[in-house]
Scaffold this active site. Structure first.
Site, PDB file in Angstrom:
ATOM      1  N   ILE A  96      57.804  43.941 -47.200  1.00 19.51           N
ATOM      2  CA  ILE A  96      58.326  43.854 -45.842  1.00 19.51           C
ATOM      3  C   ILE A  96      58.075  45.191 -45.151  1.00 19.51           C
ATOM      4  O   ILE A  96      58.507  46.237 -45.647  1.00 19.51           O
ATOM      5  CB  ILE A  96      59.832  43.521 -45.867  1.00 19.51           C
ATOM      6  CG1 ILE A  96      60.020  42.150 -46.529  1.00 19.51           C
ATOM      7  CG2 ILE A  96      60.416  43.536 -44.462  1.00 19.51           C
ATOM      8  CD1 ILE A  96      61.473  41.794 -46.792  1.00 19.51           C
ATOM      9  N   HIS A 113      52.965  32.118 -43.420  1.00 17.72           N
ATOM     10  CA  HIS A 113      54.146  31.892 -44.270  1.00 17.72           C
ATOM     11  C   HIS A 113      54.161  30.430 -44.717  1.00 17.72           C
ATOM     12  O   HIS A 113      54.030  29.529 -43.880  1.00 17.72           O
ATOM     13  CB  HIS A 113      55.421  32.217 -43.487  1.00 17.72           C
ATOM     14  CG  HIS A 113      56.660  31.968 -44.294  1.00 17.72           C
ATOM     15  ND1 HIS A 113      57.093  32.837 -45.270  1.00 17.72           N
ATOM     16  CD2 HIS A 113      57.525  30.923 -44.300  1.00 17.72           C
ATOM     17  CE1 HIS A 113      58.181  32.350 -45.843  1.00 17.72           C
ATOM     18  NE2 HIS A 113      58.470  31.196 -45.264  1.00 17.72           N
TER      19      HIS A 113
END
Ligand code: GRF
Length: 225
Positions: A96, A113
């Site tokens: 992240i 995703h």
């Protein structure tokens, strides 16, 4: 964004099948980008071999398994800033990024995703979809914002879940779709058809309330970008 090919950095952690689809579409002249560098947090990522075989320079910024990750985040940021990319493509990148980095590249950073966002942000999306008895699953190409997997969607690939599906079979079908939608979304950006504005994704002058959907049934004819 149009005219010159977009200078592009691709961030990876894994096998790099999405990277490969993007390389192939780029070499076929379909994307309007140049892949200037592939950046990985994992020295052993299969994606690095794919980049090397395509003659694309690579950088590895290893991430410590635990402890202070500030140096890692700074390393990724430096590698990106040195490149001055028009576009940053996260292709199976498992870290992240800091809000600072994401904000610096706002509107120029895409991710894929494996779920039909906003359903299932985060991990284990296949398992969760199967456990919930969902009838559909898929993957989303979206602009990246600091909140995880919450940026506006541009393009989604949707598959019908079959009663006999396992995580593996579902993943296999969804990933085939990613290899279709990720290059397509990038081509839209490079052609100036898609962009990010006011927190939304836009396509051909229209603000998208939802991502454009490609169904597996419609794509199985073998479409490309
Ligand atoms: C993709 O399926 C993507 O949805 C997820 O990570 C996977 C990466 O696969 N974010 P690969 O490395 O591109 O093969």
């Amino acid at each position: 964004m149009k005219g010159q090919p977009l200078r592009t950095a691709v961030l990876v952690s894994g096998s790099g099948s999405n990277l490969q689809a993007i390389i192939d579409a780029t070499l076929a002249g379909r994307l309007g980008i140049t892949i200037n560098r592939v950046i990985s947090d994992r020295p052993g990522a299969g994606a690095l071999g794919r980049a090397a075989r395509a003659g694309i320079p690579t950088t590895v910024v290893p991430c410590p398994a635990e402890g202070d990750r500030a140096a890692f985040q700074a390393g990724i940021r430096r590698a990106l800033d040195e490149l001055e990319p028009d576009l940053v493509v996260l292709a199976g990148f498992l870290r992240i990024l800091t809000a600072d980095t994401v904000t610096a590249y706002e509107g120029r950073m895409l991710n894929v995703h494996p779920s039909l966002l906003p359903r299932y942000p985060g991990l284990h999306t296949y398992r969760r979809a199967l456990a919930n008895g969902d009838r559909v699953h898929g993957s989303t190409v979206h602009f990246v914002i600091p909140a995880l997997d919450a940026g506006p969607g541009l393009l989604q690939y949707r598959v019908l879940i079959q009663p006999e599906d396992t995580e593996d079979t579902l993943r296999h079908r969804v990933q085939r779709g990613e290899h279709l939608i990720y290059p397509r979304a990038i081509a839209w950006l490079a052609a100036g058809r898609a962009h990010y504005r006011d927190g939304a994704a836009w396509l051909d002058g229209q603000r998208l309330a939802e991502a454009v959907v490609v169904d597996e049934t419609e794509a199985s004819g073998g479409g490309t970008v």
